[in-house]
Design an enzyme around this catalytic site. Structure first.
Site, PDB file in Angstrom:
ATOM      1  N   LYS A 188       1.319  -1.452  -0.071  1.00 45.55           N
ATOM      2  CA  LYS A 188      -0.007  -0.166  -0.342  1.00 45.55           C
ATOM      3  C   LYS A 188       0.943   1.476   0.243  1.00 45.55           C
ATOM      4  O   LYS A 188       1.002   1.565   0.930  1.00 45.55           O
ATOM      5  CB  LYS A 188      -0.900  -0.102   1.419  1.00 45.55           C
ATOM      6  CG  LYS A 188      -2.258   0.471   0.608  1.00 45.55           C
ATOM      7  CD  LYS A 188      -2.361   1.876   2.763  1.00 45.55           C
ATOM      8  CE  LYS A 188      -1.423   3.042   2.467  1.00 45.55           C
ATOM      9  NZ  LYS A 188      -1.854   4.141   2.161  1.00 45.55           N
ATOM     10  N   THR A 243       6.719   8.538  13.151  1.00 44.69           N
ATOM     11  CA  THR A 243       5.759   7.953  13.998  1.00 44.69           C
ATOM     12  C   THR A 243       5.313   7.521  14.994  1.00 44.69           C
ATOM     13  O   THR A 243       4.438   6.746  15.538  1.00 44.69           O
ATOM     14  CB  THR A 243       7.203   8.631  15.046  1.00 44.69           C
ATOM     15  OG1 THR A 243       8.758   8.261  14.654  1.00 44.69           O
ATOM     16  CG2 THR A 243       7.526   7.785  17.044  1.00 44.69           C
ATOM     17  N   GLU A 263       9.866   1.420  10.117  1.00 47.02           N
ATOM     18  CA  GLU A 263      11.200   2.912   9.498  1.00 47.02           C
ATOM     19  C   GLU A 263      10.105   3.793  10.014  1.00 47.02           C
ATOM     20  O   GLU A 263       9.890   4.621   9.059  1.00 47.02           O
ATOM     21  CB  GLU A 263      11.525   2.146   8.509  1.00 47.02           C
ATOM     22  CG  GLU A 263      12.141   1.046   8.289  1.00 47.02           C
ATOM     23  CD  GLU A 263      14.171   0.936   8.233  1.00 47.02           C
ATOM     24  OE1 GLU A 263      14.459   2.118   8.272  1.00 47.02           O
ATOM     25  OE2 GLU A 263      14.461   0.023   8.591  1.00 47.02           O
ATOM     26  N   CYS A 297      13.381  11.311   6.199  1.00 47.29           N
ATOM     27  CA  CYS A 297      13.828  11.187   7.802  1.00 47.29           C
ATOM     28  C   CYS A 297      15.230  11.142   7.932  1.00 47.29           C
ATOM     29  O   CYS A 297      15.563  11.306   9.061  1.00 47.29           O
ATOM     30  CB  CYS A 297      13.082   9.341   7.333  1.00 47.29           C
ATOM     31  SG  CYS A 297      14.321   8.778   6.205  1.00 47.29           S
ATOM     32  N   GLU A 395      10.296  16.203  14.337  1.00 53.94           N
ATOM     33  CA  GLU A 395      10.473  16.577  13.320  1.00 53.94           C
ATOM     34  C   GLU A 395       9.395  16.857  12.339  1.00 53.94           C
ATOM     35  O   GLU A 395       8.670  16.815  12.359  1.00 53.94           O
ATOM     36  CB  GLU A 395      10.179  14.612  12.654  1.00 53.94           C
ATOM     37  CG  GLU A 395      10.653  14.225  11.397  1.00 53.94           C
ATOM     38  CD  GLU A 395      10.305  13.181  11.027  1.00 53.94           C
ATOM     39  OE1 GLU A 395       9.362  12.963  11.027  1.00 53.94           O
ATOM     40  OE2 GLU A 395      11.259  12.227  10.130  1.00 53.94           O
TER      41      GLU A 395
HETATM   42  P1  NAD Z   1       2.514   8.352   7.252  1.00 51.46           P
HETATM   43  O1  NAD Z   1       2.659   8.132   8.661  1.00 51.46           O
HETATM   44  O2  NAD Z   1       1.767   9.755   7.416  1.00 51.46           O
HETATM   45  O3  NAD Z   1       1.940   7.132   6.133  1.00 51.46           O
HETATM   46  C1  NAD Z   1       2.886   6.489   5.994  1.00 51.46           C
HETATM   47  C2  NAD Z   1       1.769   5.645   5.407  1.00 51.46           C
HETATM   48  O4  NAD Z   1       1.268   5.185   5.615  1.00 51.46           O
HETATM   49  C3  NAD Z   1       0.925   6.060   4.251  1.00 51.46           C
HETATM   50  O5  NAD Z   1       0.778   4.851   2.886  1.00 51.46           O
HETATM   51  C4  NAD Z   1      -0.701   6.244   5.245  1.00 51.46           C
HETATM   52  O6  NAD Z   1      -1.544   6.648   4.290  1.00 51.46           O
HETATM   53  C5  NAD Z   1      -0.196   4.933   5.769  1.00 51.46           C
HETATM   54  N1  NAD Z   1      -1.466   5.028   7.193  1.00 51.46           N
HETATM   55  C6  NAD Z   1      -2.262   6.141   7.438  1.00 51.46           C
HETATM   56  N2  NAD Z   1      -2.118   5.517   8.458  1.00 51.46           N
HETATM   57  C7  NAD Z   1      -2.593   4.689   8.672  1.00 51.46           C
HETATM   58  C8  NAD Z   1      -2.801   3.528   9.234  1.00 51.46           C
HETATM   59  N3  NAD Z   1      -3.677   3.962  10.294  1.00 51.46           N
HETATM   60  N4  NAD Z   1      -2.517   2.423   9.547  1.00 51.46           N
HETATM   61  C9  NAD Z   1      -1.650   1.516   8.641  1.00 51.46           C
HETATM   62  N5  NAD Z   1      -0.942   2.808   7.944  1.00 51.46           N
HETATM   63  C10 NAD Z   1      -1.733   3.990   8.210  1.00 51.46           C
HETATM   64  O7  NAD Z   1       4.187   9.225   6.954  1.00 51.46           O
HETATM   65  P2  NAD Z   1       4.061   9.676   5.356  1.00 51.46           P
HETATM   66  O8  NAD Z   1       3.938  11.158   5.954  1.00 51.46           O
HETATM   67  O9  NAD Z   1       3.915   9.640   4.487  1.00 51.46           O
HETATM   68  O10 NAD Z   1       5.636  10.200   5.407  1.00 51.46           O
HETATM   69  C11 NAD Z   1       6.595  10.748   6.171  1.00 51.46           C
HETATM   70  C12 NAD Z   1       7.284  10.166   7.665  1.00 51.46           C
HETATM   71  O11 NAD Z   1       7.702   9.383   7.360  1.00 51.46           O
HETATM   72  C13 NAD Z   1       8.371  10.475   7.949  1.00 51.46           C
HETATM   73  O12 NAD Z   1       7.786  10.944   9.866  1.00 51.46           O
HETATM   74  C14 NAD Z   1       9.873  10.267   8.162  1.00 51.46           C
HETATM   75  O13 NAD Z   1      10.483  11.119   8.692  1.00 51.46           O
HETATM   76  C15 NAD Z   1       9.049   8.221   7.899  1.00 51.46           C
HETATM   77  N6  NAD Z   1       9.897   8.114   6.768  1.00 51.46           N
HETATM   78  C16 NAD Z   1      10.539   7.507   7.394  1.00 51.46           C
HETATM   79  C17 NAD Z   1      11.989   6.449   6.874  1.00 51.46           C
HETATM   80  C18 NAD Z   1      12.718   5.704   7.293  1.00 51.46           C
HETATM   81  O14 NAD Z   1      12.890   4.235   6.611  1.00 51.46           O
HETATM   82  N7  NAD Z   1      12.839   5.349   8.657  1.00 51.46           N
HETATM   83  C19 NAD Z   1      12.071   7.310   5.225  1.00 51.46           C
HETATM   84  C20 NAD Z   1      11.217   7.658   5.307  1.00 51.46           C
HETATM   85  C21 NAD Z   1       9.990   8.469   5.378  1.00 51.46           C
END
Ligand code: NAD
Length: 500
Positions: A188, A243, A263, A297, A395
């Site tokens: 997804k 997170t 991650e 990230c 962050e």
């Molecule tokens: P997000 O947490 O909003 O969404 C990530 C994914 O989770 C999306 O596909 C979203 O549709 C899905 N999602 C949303 N609600 C959910 C739920 N209740 N249950 C399951 N899935 C759900 O993150 P984002 O805004 O897309 O990305 C930014 C964040 O990602 C930042 O915090 C960044 O640091 C982190 N990030 C971490 C890494 C790493 O390798 N550590 C890499 C890239 C991004």
């Protein structure tokens, strides 16, 4: 603002996508669609079905059937590596289409998207090797009558949830490793940036991946993502994102005690000691904060600098920032494109306000750049930031650098580790002892010495503390998706418990 004319044109019509379930393109049970607008041009570029919990169930059924049927899961590592290599070849062949789709949906510069797509192909090639290298262990030291074996088996059906900042690259850091292990997958992608994941599904099919091994669903995270995490027939969830949402997925995965890989976010220090090469550090700090418009990230968003060089390093950073080319991501010379989402831009600008209110000194940027279209933010640098301020703790996920001075090594380490995150850190010093002592003390999954945001798939990535659980890429990236089985083989007669 970079306003040169572009050689790339925008699509006249948005691209209409379907989901990919059990080797078929389908709208599933979706009655609604999600339209994605290019954040740089405010034009519709992609339309996806808004999937439902029912579609998750269909995809899991397909992935389970494909797993149990065994062609993929119990086939040879060689047969899996052939498909992964073919996929890499197809990614290279379609790199321009993939790069354009990535730029339309994320707002990142086209040169960067192209680089990420080609680097992703390299990761697929690396993972193909891992499919053949994956192995267990043997214990030949258990005495005459016993041989010990440790085997690795694919964990089963994996739910893979990805974010919007590096949609195709992050997918490449996970999916080929999951496939190399023999697992089947329900993917997804973020609802903002699902295009390149769906294009990849078509390439996987062309590469000969059996039906049901990879399924791609689109739709809201709160519906589709949540159902994946809760689903009783999914054996593992690999989640990359914030997170905050990671915590929700961890709770949802508790139902059937899924294995989980997380991650998550970071608040990564760039620690500059007095003896560092300040020109090299300044360039990397500017890159680290501007790359992907700070929506990264591992962005080095917290500069900790020895007080004796604070002024000179700050001056170098401000000078270099003036030269960064911000603007239309379709322009080949652009270095920083648009913020990916309106909500994200408001969040960044909100943090800039918060920094001012808490008494930090805004040296430059921090405002939306005036332009007819697109959400461009001028990178911000805050000085006089204390470790307690919100902008130094949370962050921001945007181009905002905080500067905090330290007086000695121990204070630098204590500020660097004073965070709930532990994703990455960069250390700048010409002295080997200083760099290695700092490397040992900093609690982060990735440490760079005299560089930043560098490296390939050979080394693992992941976070300490609230930045995550588990590791991706490298040998660890395949092993993560396996279960370990210990086998004791009795050779000859087992000593009897009851004597005859
Ligand atoms: P997000 O947490 O909003 O969404 C990530 C994914 O989770 C999306 O596909 C979203 O549709 C899905 N999602 C949303 N609600 C959910 C739920 N209740 N249950 C399951 N899935 C759900 O993150 P984002 O805004 O897309 O990305 C930014 C964040 O990602 C930042 O915090 C960044 O640091 C982190 N990030 C971490 C890494 C790493 O390798 N550590 C890499 C890239 C991004």
């Amino acid at each position: 603002m970079n306003n040169n004319s572009s050689i790339h044109s925008l699509p006249e019509q948005p691209r209409i996508f379907e989901m990919f379930i059990d080797g078929q393109w389908t709208r599933g049970s979706a009655t609604k669609s999600v339209t994605r607008y290019s954040p740089s041009h405010n034009l519709p570029v992609s339309v996806y079905p808004s999937g439902s919990a029912e579609d998750v169930d269909s995809a899991v059924t397909a992935a389970r059937r494909a797993f149990e049927q065994g062609t993929w899961a119990r086939g040879t590592g060689e047969s899996r590596s052939v498909v992964l290599l073919k996929t890499a070849e197809l990614i290279r062949k379609h790199s321009e289409e993939l790069a354009l789709c990535e730029t339309f949906e994320t707002g990142k510069p086209i040169a960067q998207s192209r680089g990420e797509v080609l680097a992703a192909a390299g990761i697929w090639e690396y993972a193909a090797g891992q499919a053949r290298a994956l192995h267990g262990d043997a214990f030949n030291n258990l005495g005459e009558d016993m041989l010990g074996l440790v085997t690795r088996e694919p964990v089963g059906v994996v739910g893979l949830i990805t974010p919007w900042n590096f949609p195709f690259f992050i997918l490449a850091e996970r999916l080929p490793f999951i496939l190399a292990s023999g697992c089947t997958v329900v993917v997804k992608p973020s609802e903002l940036t699902s295009g390149t994941t769906l294009i990849l599904a078509g390439l996987l099919q062309q590469a000969g991946l059996p039906a049901g091994v990879v399924n791609v669903l689109t739709g809201p995270g709160s519906v589709v993502g949540q159902r994946i995490c809760e689903h009783a027939d999914i054996d593992m969830v690999s989640f990359t994102g914030s997170t905050e949402v990671g915590r929700l997925t961890l709770a949802a995965a508790g139902g059937n005690m899924k294995k989980i890989g997380l991650e998550l976010g970071g608040k990564n220090p760039q620690v500059v000691f007095a003896d560092a090469d300040l020109d090299a550090a300044a360039d990397a700090i500017v890159f680290g904060i501007c790359f992907n418009a700070g929506q990264c990230c591992v962005s080095g968003s917290r500069l900790l600098v020895h007080r004796s060089v604070e002024q000179s390093l700050t001056a170098k950073i401000l000078k270099l920032l003036e030269q960064v080319k911000i603007g239309d991501p379709l322009d080949e010379s652009t270095q920083v494109g648009s913020i990916t989402e309106q909500r994200q831009m408001e969040r960044i600008l909100g943090y800039v306000d918060q920094g001012r209110r808490e008494g930090a000194e805004l040296l430059t940027g921090g405002h939306r750049i005036d332009s007819a279209q697109g959400m461009y933010v001028q990178p911000a640098v805050f000085a006089q930031v204390t470790a307690q301020m919100t902008i130094a703790r949370e962050e921001i996920f945007g181009p905002v650098l905080t500067i905090t001075a330290f007086d000695d090594f121990d204070q630098a380490m204590s500020i660097a580790n004073d965070t709930p995150f532990g994703l990455a850190a960069s250390i700048w010093s010409r002295d080997l002892n200083t760099s290695l002592r700092a490397m040992r003390q900093i609690k982060a999954g990735r440490v760079w010495v005299n560089t930043t945001i560098a490296g390939g798939p050979e080394l693992p990535s992941g976070g300490f503390k609230q930045s995550g659980i588990g590791r991706e890429t490298g040998r660890y990236g395949v092993e993560e998706y396996t279960e370990v089985k210990s086998v004791h083989l009795q050779l000859g007669d087992r000593p009897r418990w009851i004597q005859a």
